[in-house]
Scaffold this motif. Structure first.
Motif, PDB file in Angstrom:
ATOM      1  N   TRP A 272       0.881  -1.078   0.145  1.00 21.28           N
ATOM      2  CA  TRP A 272       0.201  -0.106   0.000  1.00 21.28           C
ATOM      3  C   TRP A 272       0.979   1.268  -0.011  1.00 21.28           C
ATOM      4  CZ3 TRP A 272       1.708   1.764   4.394  1.00 21.28           C
ATOM      5  CH2 TRP A 272       2.085   0.956   5.636  1.00 21.28           C
ATOM      6  N   GLY A 273       0.404   2.578  -0.428  1.00 23.53           N
ATOM      7  CA  GLY A 273       1.035   3.363  -0.279  1.00 23.53           C
ATOM      8  C   GLY A 273       0.429   4.516  -1.056  1.00 23.53           C
ATOM      9  N   VAL A 274       0.306   5.911  -0.907  1.00 23.32           N
ATOM     10  CA  VAL A 274      -0.331   6.898  -1.895  1.00 23.32           C
ATOM     11  C   VAL A 274       1.191   7.854  -2.336  1.00 23.32           C
ATOM     12  CG1 VAL A 274      -2.661   6.951  -1.151  1.00 23.32           C
ATOM     13  CG2 VAL A 274      -0.747   8.472   0.216  1.00 23.32           C
ATOM     14  N   SER A 275       0.664   8.454  -3.404  1.00 24.94           N
ATOM     15  CA  SER A 275       1.780   9.100  -4.028  1.00 24.94           C
ATOM     16  C   SER A 275       1.551  10.563  -4.341  1.00 24.94           C
ATOM     17  CB  SER A 275       2.222   8.352  -5.252  1.00 24.94           C
ATOM     18  OG  SER A 275       1.130   8.816  -6.194  1.00 24.94           O
ATOM     19  N   THR A 276       2.192  11.192  -5.110  1.00 26.87           N
ATOM     20  CA  THR A 276       2.064  12.706  -5.283  1.00 26.87           C
ATOM     21  C   THR A 276       0.893  12.979  -6.101  1.00 26.87           C
ATOM     22  OG1 THR A 276       3.712  12.180  -6.945  1.00 26.87           O
ATOM     23  CG2 THR A 276       4.609  13.367  -5.199  1.00 26.87           C
ATOM     24  N   ARG A 277       0.267  11.977  -6.729  1.00 34.21           N
ATOM     25  CA  ARG A 277      -1.127  12.098  -7.518  1.00 34.21           C
ATOM     26  C   ARG A 277      -2.129  12.877  -6.405  1.00 34.21           C
ATOM     27  NH1 ARG A 277      -3.632   6.725  -9.705  1.00 34.21           N
ATOM     28  NH2 ARG A 277      -1.314   6.458 -10.058  1.00 34.21           N
ATOM     29  N   MET A 278      -1.871  12.885  -5.132  1.00 34.39           N
ATOM     30  CA  MET A 278      -2.799  13.236  -4.131  1.00 34.39           C
ATOM     31  C   MET A 278      -2.683  14.714  -4.571  1.00 34.39           C
ATOM     32  SD  MET A 278      -2.505  12.158  -0.254  1.00 34.39           S
ATOM     33  CE  MET A 278      -3.464  10.853   0.180  1.00 34.39           C
ATOM     34  N   ILE A 279      -1.494  15.279  -4.904  1.00 37.62           N
ATOM     35  CA  ILE A 279      -1.411  16.802  -5.127  1.00 37.62           C
ATOM     36  C   ILE A 279      -2.189  17.131  -6.128  1.00 37.62           C
ATOM     37  CG2 ILE A 279       0.107  18.813  -5.712  1.00 37.62           C
ATOM     38  CD1 ILE A 279       2.204  17.032  -3.902  1.00 37.62           C
ATOM     39  N   GLY A 280      -2.317  16.408  -7.263  1.00 36.65           N
ATOM     40  CA  GLY A 280      -3.057  16.439  -8.317  1.00 36.65           C
ATOM     41  C   GLY A 280      -4.517  16.427  -7.971  1.00 36.65           C
ATOM     42  N   ALA A 281      -4.892  15.305  -7.183  1.00 31.61           N
ATOM     43  CA  ALA A 281      -6.376  15.430  -6.678  1.00 31.61           C
ATOM     44  C   ALA A 281      -6.806  16.704  -6.110  1.00 31.61           C
ATOM     45  CB  ALA A 281      -6.504  14.369  -5.852  1.00 31.61           C
ATOM     46  N   ILE A 282      -5.919  17.438  -5.260  1.00 35.07           N
ATOM     47  CA  ILE A 282      -6.262  18.564  -4.618  1.00 35.07           C
ATOM     48  C   ILE A 282      -6.431  19.696  -5.445  1.00 35.07           C
ATOM     49  CG2 ILE A 282      -5.398  20.467  -2.880  1.00 35.07           C
ATOM     50  CD1 ILE A 282      -3.588  18.140  -1.615  1.00 35.07           C
ATOM     51  N   ILE A 283      -5.468  19.795  -6.502  1.00 32.87           N
ATOM     52  CA  ILE A 283      -5.791  20.799  -7.421  1.00 32.87           C
ATOM     53  C   ILE A 283      -6.993  20.784  -8.295  1.00 32.87           C
ATOM     54  CG2 ILE A 283      -4.628  21.758  -9.719  1.00 32.87           C
ATOM     55  CD1 ILE A 283      -1.861  20.864  -8.315  1.00 32.87           C
ATOM     56  N   MET A 284      -7.213  19.252  -8.868  1.00 35.25           N
ATOM     57  CA  MET A 284      -8.338  19.143  -9.646  1.00 35.25           C
ATOM     58  C   MET A 284      -9.689  18.973  -9.076  1.00 35.25           C
ATOM     59  SD  MET A 284      -6.733  16.780 -12.649  1.00 35.25           S
ATOM     60  CE  MET A 284      -5.784  15.404 -11.504  1.00 35.25           C
ATOM     61  N   VAL A 285      -9.661  18.703  -7.654  1.00 29.67           N
ATOM     62  CA  VAL A 285     -11.006  18.686  -7.045  1.00 29.67           C
ATOM     63  C   VAL A 285     -11.440  20.063  -6.450  1.00 29.67           C
ATOM     64  CG1 VAL A 285     -12.292  17.782  -5.172  1.00 29.67           C
ATOM     65  CG2 VAL A 285     -10.935  16.228  -6.239  1.00 29.67           C
ATOM     66  N   HIS A 286     -10.514  20.901  -6.118  1.00 30.98           N
ATOM     67  CA  HIS A 286     -10.887  22.315  -5.447  1.00 30.98           C
ATOM     68  C   HIS A 286     -10.486  23.297  -6.052  1.00 30.98           C
ATOM     69  CE1 HIS A 286     -11.932  19.925  -1.613  1.00 30.98           C
ATOM     70  NE2 HIS A 286     -10.549  19.349  -1.478  1.00 30.98           N
ATOM     71  N   GLY A 287      -9.549  23.211  -7.203  1.00 35.83           N
ATOM     72  CA  GLY A 287      -9.526  24.447  -7.874  1.00 35.83           C
ATOM     73  C   GLY A 287     -10.532  25.156  -8.620  1.00 35.83           C
ATOM     74  N   ASP A 288     -10.479  26.510  -8.927  1.00 31.69           N
ATOM     75  CA  ASP A 288     -11.438  27.203  -9.757  1.00 31.69           C
ATOM     76  C   ASP A 288     -10.836  27.881 -11.064  1.00 31.69           C
ATOM     77  OD1 ASP A 288     -10.705  29.478  -8.662  1.00 31.69           O
ATOM     78  OD2 ASP A 288     -12.449  29.424  -7.247  1.00 31.69           O
ATOM     79  N   ASP A 289     -11.302  28.822 -11.695  1.00 34.76           N
ATOM     80  CA  ASP A 289     -10.913  29.716 -12.457  1.00 34.76           C
ATOM     81  C   ASP A 289      -9.844  30.817 -12.143  1.00 34.76           C
ATOM     82  OD1 ASP A 289     -12.660  28.229 -14.123  1.00 34.76           O
ATOM     83  OD2 ASP A 289     -13.889  29.847 -14.694  1.00 34.76           O
ATOM     84  N   ASN A 290      -9.836  30.951 -10.862  1.00 31.80           N
ATOM     85  CA  ASN A 290      -8.812  31.837 -10.229  1.00 31.80           C
ATOM     86  C   ASN A 290      -7.742  31.242  -9.588  1.00 31.80           C
ATOM     87  OD1 ASN A 290     -10.335  34.402 -10.701  1.00 31.80           O
ATOM     88  ND2 ASN A 290     -11.696  33.726  -9.221  1.00 31.80           N
ATOM     89  N   GLY A 291      -7.661  29.790  -9.711  1.00 27.52           N
ATOM     90  CA  GLY A 291      -6.250  29.152  -9.307  1.00 27.52           C
ATOM     91  C   GLY A 291      -6.680  28.076  -8.287  1.00 27.52           C
ATOM     92  N   LEU A 292      -5.663  27.983  -7.531  1.00 25.77           N
ATOM     93  CA  LEU A 292      -5.677  26.919  -6.484  1.00 25.77           C
ATOM     94  C   LEU A 292      -6.677  27.458  -5.240  1.00 25.77           C
ATOM     95  CD1 LEU A 292      -1.946  26.240  -5.591  1.00 25.77           C
ATOM     96  CD2 LEU A 292      -3.561  24.426  -6.768  1.00 25.77           C
ATOM     97  N   VAL A 293      -7.430  26.225  -4.938  1.00 24.65           N
ATOM     98  CA  VAL A 293      -8.064  26.461  -3.574  1.00 24.65           C
ATOM     99  C   VAL A 293      -7.610  25.534  -2.671  1.00 24.65           C
ATOM    100  CG1 VAL A 293     -10.314  26.432  -2.477  1.00 24.65           C
ATOM    101  CG2 VAL A 293     -10.328  27.311  -5.025  1.00 24.65           C
ATOM    102  N   LEU A 294      -6.774  25.619  -1.710  1.00 24.98           N
ATOM    103  CA  LEU A 294      -6.156  24.795  -0.928  1.00 24.98           C
ATOM    104  C   LEU A 294      -7.024  24.372   0.478  1.00 24.98           C
ATOM    105  CD1 LEU A 294      -2.533  25.706  -1.224  1.00 24.98           C
ATOM    106  CD2 LEU A 294      -3.785  23.805  -2.310  1.00 24.98           C
TER     107      LEU A 294
END
Ligand SMILES: [Zn+2]
Length: 312
Positions: free
Chosen positions: A96-118
Motif C-alpha cells: 500500500w502507499g499513496v503518491s504525489t497524485r494526491m497533489i493532483g487530486a487537491i488541484i483538480m477537485v478544489h481548484g477554480d478559474d482563479n487558481g488553487l483552492v487549498l
C-alpha cells in the motif's frame, strides 16, 4: 509481511480506510471506496482495494490502492519464516502507499478559474494579511502586530510589499490561501478587520479581539464547504444506467461516474471500454446498490454493482 491471511487482510483494509479518512478529514475530498475487478486489480495481487475520488470535471483519479498479495510472491521468491509449529511457512504480504497524485487530486477537485483552492489543513499559508493604504500612519505597525500575534496560532503571511492591495488579493487567491485578512485605517479606528474566504469570497467584519476564535471557525467552515461542494459534484455527476443503450448515451454525453450492474465477466468490461473509447470499471463499492437483476451489456444475471468512469 504477516503470518496469516487474516492479519494481512486486516492491514490491507485498515490502510484503505487510512487513505479514505485522510482524503476526507484533511484534504476535504470525498471518494467511492471499494474493490477493483479482476481486470483492474494489481497484477499478481489476490485483491486490490481502492478509493476513487472524482475530479471537478467528472474524471476519476485512482486516489490510493491497498493490495492483499497472499503468499504468491513470497512463494516465488522463496521467502519463509519458522512458524509457531516449528515448520517453514510462507508469509502473507500487503502492499500500500499513496503518491504525489494526491497533489493532483487537491488541484483538480478544489481548484477554480482563479487558481488553487487549498484545504486549510494542508495550506502552507492559511491566512494572508493584506494592509490597506499601508503608507498611512499606523497601518503597517498594526498589520505587523497582528502577524506577530496570529503566527503563533496559524500559518500566516503578511504581504507588506509595495504591490497594490488588488494585486495582492489576486496573488493569494491564485495561490489558494483559504483566508485573507484586510486591515486599513478605518478598520483600525473601529478595532476591526475584514476576513475574506477564498472558496466563496464571503466577507466578514470581525473585531480584532475575536480573531483567535473567529479564524479557526472560518478555516473549519472553508474545509466543510470544500468537502460539501466536492460531494455535491460527485453526486451530480454520477448517473445510473439500467440498459446498455442508456449506458452508452451517458458515457458519450455526460462526464462523471456511471453506476450499473455487472455479470462479473471481463468480456463485458472489455466491450464497455471499446464501445465508449475508454470507460473502465472504477470499483465494486463496499455499499452496493441494486439497480436491476441483469448485466446491461450481456443480459445475464448480475453479480455486482460497479462504478464506471474515465480516468486520469
Ligand atoms: Zn455482462
Amino acid at each position: 509481511m504477516h503470518e496469516t491471511a487474516e492479519d494481512a487482510m486486516e492491514e490491507t483494509m485498515r490502510m484503505l480506510h487510512v487513505y479514505a479518512d485522510f482524503y476526507r478529514e484533511t484534504l476535504a475530498i470525498p471518494a467511492i471506496i471499494g474493490q477493483k475487478t479482476e481486470k483492474e486489480k494489481f497484477a499478481g495481487a489476490k485483491a486490490t482495494y481502492t478509493i476513487e475520488p472524482m475530479m471537478h470535471n467528472g474524471v476519476a483519479l485512482q486516489g490510493g490502492t491497498s493490495h492483499y498479495f497472499g503468499d504468491g510472491f513470497t512463494k516465488s521468491f522463496g521467502i519463509t519464516f519458522t512458524g509457531r509449529d516449528n515448520t517453514l511457512q510462507y508469509p502473507h504480504q500487503t502492499s500500500w502507499g499513496v503518491s504525489t497524485r494526491m497533489i493532483g487530486a487537491i488541484i483538480m477537485v478544489h481548484g477554480d478559474d482563479n487558481g488553487l483552492v487549498l484545504p486549510p489543513k494542508i495550506a502552507p499559508i492559511q491566512l494572508a494579511i493584506i494592509p490597506i493604504a499601508q503608507h498611512k500612519e499606523g497601518v503597517l505597525e498594526k498589520a505587523r502586530a497582528l502577524y506577530d500575534t496570529l503566527s503563533s496560532q496559524f500559518r500566516v503571511k503578511l504581504d507588506d510589499s509595495d504591490n497594490s492591495p488588488g494585486w495582492k488579493f489576486a496573488q493569494y487567491e491564485m495561490k489558494g490561501v483559504p483566508l485573507r485578512l484586510e486591515i486599513g485605517p478605518k478598520d483600525i479606528e473601529n478595532n476591526q478587520c475584514v476576513l475574506v474566504r477564498r472558496d466563496n469570497r464571503e466577507k466578514t467584519v470581525v473585531s480584532l479581539d475575536q480573531l483567535s476564535t473567529e479564524i479557526p471557525k472560518q478555516l473549519e467552515a472553508v474545509h466543510n464547504a470544500l468537502y460539501e461542494k466536492a460531494l455535491e459534484n460527485l453526486k451530480e455527476k454520477t448517473h445510473t444506467a439500467h440498459t446498455y443503450e442508456e449506458f452508452l448515451d451517458i458515457a458519450k454525453n455526460q462526464p462523471g461516474f456511471i453506476k450499473s450492474m455487472w455479470c462479473g465477466d471481463v468480456a463485458c468490461e472489455d466491450k464497455i471500454k471499446e464501445d465508449t473509447g475508454g470507460v473502465k470499471s472504477r470499483c465494486i463499492p463496499f455499499e452496493e446498490e441494486h439497480i436491476s437483476d441483469v448485466c446491461p451489456v450481456c443480459g445475464r444475471p448480475a453479480k455486482h454493482q460497479v462504478y464506471w468512469g474515465r480516468q486520469y
